[in-house]
Design an enzyme around this catalytic site. Structure first.
Site, mmCIF file in Angstrom:
data_model
loop_
_atom_site.group_PDB
_atom_site.id
_atom_site.type_symbol
_atom_site.label_atom_id
_atom_site.label_comp_id
_atom_site.label_asym_id
_atom_site.label_seq_id
_atom_site.Cartn_x
_atom_site.Cartn_y
_atom_site.Cartn_z
ATOM 1 N N ASP A 202 -0.260 4.240 0.644
ATOM 2 C CA ASP A 202 -0.444 5.881 2.196
ATOM 3 C C ASP A 202 -0.511 4.567 3.241
ATOM 4 O OD1 ASP A 202 -0.859 8.229 1.253
ATOM 5 O OD2 ASP A 202 -2.790 7.453 0.462
ATOM 6 N N ASP B 295 0.890 -1.025 -0.406
ATOM 7 C CA ASP B 295 0.099 -0.358 -0.181
ATOM 8 C C ASP B 295 1.165 1.340 0.313
ATOM 9 O OD1 ASP B 295 -2.621 1.378 0.229
ATOM 10 O OD2 ASP B 295 -1.797 1.463 2.576
#
Length: 259
Positions: A15, A13
């Site tokens: 963020d 991922d």
């Protein structure tokens, strides 16, 4: 996890794992550098559908993080891939930004508000009542409802913002129709991403900061999962979920030596 195959490809991922509020998380640059040097296929994933991979490549580079364009996979790309598989050459009424409209253009979709096959809802900072009203009427008229991701809020420097999932809930209340979400935690996003880099789930790992999207999607796609504690999920929350990641680590810096 002793029976698992060695990790040959990585999905992570963005963020909460590599960056936080526009600032690189310590260790992110070292992790990405190690990945590039290893030659192992990898993807940086985001449920945010606003930006194209080229946009995100430039944004990350300004932060000092070098991620090749082809190593960025967004919910917009996953949504476009899904629609291309389901109804090639179709049409859609789109609420969203360039990341989503470009992905749909690239698969040959016609963007229209006249009897579209789909209403596709993505991320934008300018949700308008007029656009939502049009979406409601088109769905009531027979258009199928697709949403890039179920995230109800998104981060900003001022605090949480209403996101795609929250707007989808409004449209669902008005139409009685629930959308199909293409992004995390749908394992479809992980599988299409793995296919894009020619990787296999049994020898791949997913790194995320959220139990309810990143870890869940990685687990359901058959990958090893690593939860970092630099994002939304706190250590005391992990035990509250009915599933567990393969490993919990403090940050991405703890995984550099695993590459």
């Amino acid at each position: 996890m002793a029976d698992r195959k060695p990790i040959e490809s990585w999905l992570t991922d963005m963020d909460g794992v590599l960056i936080h509020e526009g600032v690189p998380i310590p260790g992110a640059d070292a992790f990405l550098k190690k990945l590039r040097e290893s030659g192992k296929p990898f993807l940086v994933l985001t449920n945010n559908s606003m930006y194209t991979p080229r946009d995100l490549h430039a944004r990350l580079r300004r932060m000092g993080l070098d991620v090749p364009i082809e190593s960025i996979w967004t919910s917009a790309l996953a949504t476009a891939q899904f629609l291309d598989d389901q109804r090639p050459g179709g049409s859609a009424y789109v609420i969203g930004e360039a990341g989503l409209t470009t992905a749909l253009h690239d698969i040959g979709y016609i963007l229209t508000d006249h009897e579209p096959d789909y209403v596709v809802l993505g991320e934008t900072r300018t949700y308008s009542f007029e656009a939502m009203t049009k979406a409601v009427r088109l769905i009531l008229g027979g258009a199928r409802f697709i949403c890039t991701n179920p995230d109800e809020t998104g981060p900003s420097t001022e605090g949480p913002l209403p996101a795609t999932g929250a707007v989808a809930a409004l449209i669902t209340q008005a139409t009685g129709k629930k959308p199909y979400f293409a992004g995390k935690p749908n394992p479809l996003m992980m599988r299409t991403g793995l296919n894009a880099i020619g990787a296999h789930s049994e020898s791949s790992a997913m790194i995320g900061d959220r139990m309810d999207t990143d870890v869940l999607a990685g687990m359901e796609a058959g990958m090893q999962t690593f939860l970092v504690l630099t994002g939304l999920t706190r250590p005391d929350q992990v035990e509250g979920f009915p599933y567990r990641p393969s490993q919990v680590v403090d940050s991405i810096a703890d995984l550099v030596d695993r590459v």
